[in-house]
Design a protein around this motif. Sequence first.
Motif, PDB file in Angstrom:
ATOM      1  N   ASP A 238      41.864  48.139  43.797  1.00  8.42           N
ATOM      2  CA  ASP A 238      42.869  49.045  44.352  1.00  8.42           C
ATOM      3  C   ASP A 238      43.413  48.531  45.681  1.00  8.42           C
ATOM      4  OD1 ASP A 238      42.426  50.620  42.191  1.00  8.42           O
ATOM      5  OD2 ASP A 238      41.500  52.287  43.265  1.00  8.42           O
ATOM      6  N   LEU A 239      42.531  48.031  46.534  1.00  9.80           N
ATOM      7  CA  LEU A 239      42.964  47.553  47.847  1.00  9.80           C
ATOM      8  C   LEU A 239      43.747  46.252  47.734  1.00  9.80           C
ATOM      9  CD1 LEU A 239      39.821  48.405  50.019  1.00  9.80           C
ATOM     10  CD2 LEU A 239      41.876  49.767  49.597  1.00  9.80           C
ATOM     11  N   LEU A 240      43.355  45.390  46.805  1.00  7.76           N
ATOM     12  CA  LEU A 240      44.123  44.166  46.585  1.00  7.76           C
ATOM     13  C   LEU A 240      45.524  44.514  46.098  1.00  7.76           C
ATOM     14  CD1 LEU A 240      44.639  41.161  46.268  1.00  7.76           C
ATOM     15  CD2 LEU A 240      43.388  41.234  44.079  1.00  7.76           C
ATOM     16  N   LYS A 241      45.612  45.447  45.158  1.00  9.25           N
ATOM     17  CA  LYS A 241      46.926  45.819  44.640  1.00  9.25           C
ATOM     18  C   LYS A 241      47.787  46.439  45.740  1.00  9.25           C
ATOM     19  CE  LYS A 241      49.440  48.574  41.333  1.00  9.25           C
ATOM     20  NZ  LYS A 241      49.416  49.655  40.345  1.00  9.25           N
ATOM     21  N   ALA A 242      47.193  47.258  46.606  1.00  7.49           N
ATOM     22  CA  ALA A 242      47.954  47.871  47.698  1.00  7.49           C
ATOM     23  C   ALA A 242      48.542  46.803  48.614  1.00  7.49           C
ATOM     24  CB  ALA A 242      47.062  48.822  48.489  1.00  7.49           C
ATOM     25  N   THR A 243      47.755  45.763  48.891  1.00  5.35           N
ATOM     26  CA  THR A 243      48.248  44.672  49.729  1.00  5.35           C
ATOM     27  C   THR A 243      49.357  43.894  49.031  1.00  5.35           C
ATOM     28  OG1 THR A 243      46.256  44.391  51.057  1.00  5.35           O
ATOM     29  CG2 THR A 243      47.599  42.432  50.716  1.00  5.35           C
TER      30      THR A 243
ATOM     31  N   LEU B 152      47.201  40.811  38.360  1.00  8.65           N
ATOM     32  CA  LEU B 152      46.614  40.010  39.439  1.00  8.65           C
ATOM     33  C   LEU B 152      45.412  40.715  40.066  1.00  8.65           C
ATOM     34  CD1 LEU B 152      49.787  38.720  41.352  1.00  8.65           C
ATOM     35  CD2 LEU B 152      48.658  37.747  39.349  1.00  8.65           C
ATOM     36  N   ALA B 153      45.512  42.043  40.201  1.00  8.95           N
ATOM     37  CA  ALA B 153      44.486  42.779  40.948  1.00  8.95           C
ATOM     38  C   ALA B 153      43.320  43.243  40.083  1.00  8.95           C
ATOM     39  CB  ALA B 153      45.122  43.993  41.629  1.00  8.95           C
ATOM     40  N   ALA B 154      43.418  43.100  38.772  1.00  7.38           N
ATOM     41  CA  ALA B 154      42.372  43.633  37.892  1.00  7.38           C
ATOM     42  C   ALA B 154      41.003  43.050  38.219  1.00  7.38           C
ATOM     43  CB  ALA B 154      42.732  43.362  36.431  1.00  7.38           C
ATOM     44  N   VAL B 155      40.933  41.724  38.453  1.00 10.70           N
ATOM     45  CA  VAL B 155      39.670  41.056  38.809  1.00 10.70           C
ATOM     46  C   VAL B 155      39.933  40.238  40.072  1.00 10.70           C
ATOM     47  CG1 VAL B 155      37.782  39.597  38.015  1.00 10.70           C
ATOM     48  CG2 VAL B 155      39.137  40.889  36.342  1.00 10.70           C
ATOM     49  N   PRO B 156      39.725  40.827  41.264  1.00 17.94           N
ATOM     50  CA  PRO B 156      40.092  40.160  42.515  1.00 17.94           C
ATOM     51  C   PRO B 156      39.480  38.770  42.680  1.00 17.94           C
ATOM     52  CG  PRO B 156      39.578  42.463  42.920  1.00 17.94           C
ATOM     53  CD  PRO B 156      39.215  42.190  41.494  1.00 17.94           C
ATOM     54  N   GLU B 157      38.207  38.618  42.323  1.00 13.41           N
ATOM     55  CA  GLU B 157      37.557  37.320  42.516  1.00 13.41           C
ATOM     56  C   GLU B 157      38.257  36.211  41.734  1.00 13.41           C
ATOM     57  OE1 GLU B 157      36.150  40.069  41.559  1.00 13.41           O
ATOM     58  OE2 GLU B 157      34.523  40.615  42.944  1.00 13.41           O
TER      59      GLU B 157
ATOM     60  N   VAL C 119      50.738  32.106  42.400  1.00 13.44           N
ATOM     61  CA  VAL C 119      50.164  31.171  43.373  1.00 13.44           C
ATOM     62  C   VAL C 119      50.621  31.523  44.789  1.00 13.44           C
ATOM     63  CG1 VAL C 119      50.226  28.789  44.176  1.00 13.44           C
ATOM     64  CG2 VAL C 119      49.790  29.276  41.767  1.00 13.44           C
ATOM     65  N   SER C 120      51.908  31.872  44.946  1.00  9.83           N
ATOM     66  CA  SER C 120      52.388  32.221  46.287  1.00  9.83           C
ATOM     67  C   SER C 120      51.709  33.486  46.797  1.00  9.83           C
ATOM     68  CB  SER C 120      53.905  32.407  46.273  1.00  9.83           C
ATOM     69  OG  SER C 120      54.274  33.495  45.439  1.00  9.83           O
ATOM     70  N   ALA C 121      51.480  34.445  45.917  1.00 12.81           N
ATOM     71  CA  ALA C 121      50.784  35.666  46.311  1.00 12.81           C
ATOM     72  C   ALA C 121      49.335  35.369  46.676  1.00 12.81           C
ATOM     73  CB  ALA C 121      50.837  36.694  45.183  1.00 12.81           C
ATOM     74  N   GLN C 122      48.707  34.501  45.909  1.00 10.41           N
ATOM     75  CA  GLN C 122      47.322  34.121  46.184  1.00 10.41           C
ATOM     76  C   GLN C 122      47.187  33.468  47.553  1.00 10.41           C
ATOM     77  OE1 GLN C 122      45.785  30.420  44.623  1.00 10.41           O
ATOM     78  NE2 GLN C 122      44.136  31.534  43.574  1.00 10.41           N
ATOM     79  N   GLY C 123      48.135  32.582  47.869  1.00  9.80           N
ATOM     80  CA  GLY C 123      48.070  31.890  49.158  1.00  9.80           C
ATOM     81  C   GLY C 123      48.161  32.834  50.337  1.00  9.80           C
ATOM     82  N   LEU C 124      49.056  33.823  50.250  1.00  7.33           N
ATOM     83  CA  LEU C 124      49.188  34.782  51.341  1.00  7.33           C
ATOM     84  C   LEU C 124      47.923  35.621  51.498  1.00  7.33           C
ATOM     85  CD1 LEU C 124      52.830  36.220  51.275  1.00  7.33           C
ATOM     86  CD2 LEU C 124      51.628  35.241  53.212  1.00  7.33           C
ATOM     87  N   CYS C 125      47.359  36.058  50.375  1.00  4.62           N
ATOM     88  CA  CYS C 125      46.136  36.874  50.446  1.00  4.62           C
ATOM     89  C   CYS C 125      44.974  36.071  51.026  1.00  4.62           C
ATOM     90  CB  CYS C 125      45.778  37.398  49.055  1.00  4.62           C
ATOM     91  SG  CYS C 125      46.918  38.663  48.439  1.00  4.62           S
ATOM     92  N   ARG C 126      44.873  34.810  50.670  1.00  4.46           N
ATOM     93  CA  ARG C 126      43.805  33.964  51.228  1.00  4.46           C
ATOM     94  C   ARG C 126      43.972  33.794  52.738  1.00  4.46           C
ATOM     95  NH1 ARG C 126      43.145  28.725  47.224  1.00  4.46           N
ATOM     96  NH2 ARG C 126      41.872  29.700  45.585  1.00  4.46           N
ATOM     97  N   SER C 127      45.224  33.682  53.185  1.00  2.00           N
ATOM     98  CA  SER C 127      45.434  33.515  54.626  1.00  2.00           C
ATOM     99  C   SER C 127      45.005  34.764  55.391  1.00  2.00           C
ATOM    100  CB  SER C 127      46.905  33.198  54.913  1.00  2.00           C
ATOM    101  OG  SER C 127      47.737  34.309  54.630  1.00  2.00           O
ATOM    102  N   LEU C 128      45.167  35.930  54.776  1.00  2.00           N
ATOM    103  CA  LEU C 128      44.715  37.171  55.415  1.00  2.00           C
ATOM    104  C   LEU C 128      43.197  37.189  55.545  1.00  2.00           C
ATOM    105  CD1 LEU C 128      46.975  39.809  53.580  1.00  2.00           C
ATOM    106  CD2 LEU C 128      47.376  38.719  55.791  1.00  2.00           C
ATOM    107  N   LEU C 129      42.502  36.753  54.493  1.00  2.00           N
ATOM    108  CA  LEU C 129      41.035  36.731  54.537  1.00  2.00           C
ATOM    109  C   LEU C 129      40.527  35.692  55.536  1.00  2.00           C
ATOM    110  CD1 LEU C 129      40.214  37.067  50.731  1.00  2.00           C
ATOM    111  CD2 LEU C 129      40.242  38.850  52.472  1.00  2.00           C
TER     112      LEU C 129
END
Length: 756
Positions: free
Chosen positions: A479-484, A502-507, A524-534
């Motif tokens: 839920d939190l991944l999808k919100a982001t 994308l958000a069904a299995v965050p890992e 891939v572009s969405a993944q890169g942004l989320c990784r930069s946040l972490l």
Amino acid sequence: MHQTSLNLEQLRQSLRSSQRPLADWQGGEMAVSAVPGAGKSHSLSVAAAIAIAHHGLHNQEKLLIVTYTRSAAAAIKGKVNQRLQALGLPSLGFAVQTLHGLALSIALRHPEISGLDPEQQTLVSPQRGHRLIKDAVEQWRRENPKTYQALVEAGNFDGETTETLRRQAVLSTEVLPELTKIVVAEAKSSGLSPQDVTDMGRIAPGSELLSMGAGLFKHYQALMAAKNWIDYNDMILAALRVLQDPHLCRQWQEQFFGVFEDEAQDSSPLQEKLLTKLAQNANGTIRLIRVGDPNQAINSSFTPADPVYFNQFCRRCQALGSFATMDQAGRSNLQVIAAANFLLEWVNQDWQTRFSGPKANTTLPFRPQAIRPVEPGDPQPNPPATDGGVEIHFPQDINQEVEQIRRRLVPLLLANPHHNAAILVRENRQGRFVADRLKDVEKDGGLKVLDVGDQDRNSRIPGEILSLLQFIDRPHSPDLLKATLTVLQERQLIPTQDLNALAAVPEQFLYPTPLMSPLSSLAVSAQGLCRSLLKARLELPAYQLIAFLGLALNYDSSDLATLQKLSERLQVQTQPERSLKNLLSALHTIANDEQFEAIASDSDEKYTRPGQITIITMHKAKGLDWDYVFLPFLHQDTLPGDLWVPKGGQFLGQFTLAEVARAQIRTVVHHRQQQKAGAIALPVTATAWQEARRLKEAEEYRLLYVAMTRAKRLLWLSAAQEGPFAWNQMQARQSPRLRAKEPSRALLALQKRFGS
């Protein structure tokens, strides 16, 4: 006394002939249907002053004037005071309140009966993503595992784990929260309880959806009570509880000589009930004037407001001989008036042609009432038309469309610096596109460009930052991944795509293994942004994360000013320990606190300054007007468009549960409002969905009518031959991919009638 009577007659004579029935009101129920630009507020204030003077009203027996916004209430109060001063009378004998302010004052005066206690309770306005609604959905899911599983397995279901998780994500974050929000709003605004909705679900076979909605409603109410929260409908219900006591009801009724209601087309059944109760005197007579325009009802597809209720009141008053049409308007030139009248007639005729038959819904989108120009010698004459008054264009593409607006508009304002202009868009993304391409107008032409959508985006900043921080804190939550991802998509930082997948299995999305199928280029572009946040969570202290997130979301200077205000407030509230946990707790409170405002402040004057180009949505433009009005992007898929079924939720069918439930509830409420005898024929899913689509189409045409009637001297309409497939798929600072687009059928009809 003679001089006062003379002054009152002079004040009455200052009104137009179509406005005078309002001033001649002596009592009873009266409906006034007013066209755009008819001078509702002016005539309402004159009628109020005449009633106060004629009946000798005072503060122990006063006239109550009710409207729906604080700004409108302040404006009407000022106008009534001016009229009383002109008559040489003190500013007494009337009160102006917003409807919810009125309800709250009644409820708080008698907390032992209303059940409202402002020191213990908090006013909230939960949206789909609110924690309260999420918790209600989760409780319902646990209580109804079989029904929930049936939803998961609807349609073609292969049992595959990833698809199961995706569907669960869609249900928990989209479908069921939206169903909860709609059922709660529709039911409570009509005075219905969860049990009432449950009973509706037993009316006919195939109405299990309302039983599901009733269960969600029940959990919502229980959670609200447990947290000591109330919503806006609770305020009106609380006031009505007070008025159920005969003694207290009489006390309140004796305070008011009568009730004037403005913008009555936006009333819900519950609101109408409250005002009718207060307008009743000791002998049972109701002194109530309701003024509105059902043709400007543009909120019924996303709020419980529905013009059908005001239209019913108009018909009742018409039968009693107490109905008037305020149909003269001095706002627009004659060509704009002709175009608006033509649109009204064309839509109604087209509606009757397409939806004829014994089982058709005969409710037309528009009340058949034409706008008439004012009479010669009117103090507000219809303005002269600029050139032809109405222009219709079909540019090659949306880039050329904005360029044509620039070439037409800039010389007009430079030659007439005391005039103003607006570009009205259907959605904020269109406004941002226009604003980006008019940036140099301020520098090169010296004209001010105001993008009102910027302020709307700023007001969402606390919620956006909260979503990203919650994801940083718990990245394993779907839920939190999808919100982001939703925030990133709405800010146009990632392409539009199926976020549930994308958000069904965050890992697997964030750190896939080599054995997994590769992600698409969009993902891939969405993944890169989320990784930069972490990564930032590991490298930065908690108090620096706010500023980093502002940069990550590519906030502009206005956004950053609001973010700085938010950051300063958080610093105060998280002292002495600025941990991520404390930051999240404080931000959660702020994000749900309606008192937090962006740096930019709203005022009607700000939108209509001379020499300014205002970019604003059609909805927000209601109540305003400009010398020159430009309406671009009038394509068939937008106006009227159609109800959207999210791709992720199509496993349930080609409809949405929330809209079907809305149509079913309204069918029952309309039946009760009309006091029809016999059983209620609750529409089945397919019929309810078609009714929901018609509701949406009718409202979109009324929205176009409202937009057109904002223009005084020039109305410019256009639809480019090429535009984006969908505006939400356009990426910031990138040239959009375009495709052929069909102009709105309404625009083609206008072109045939008014084109050169």
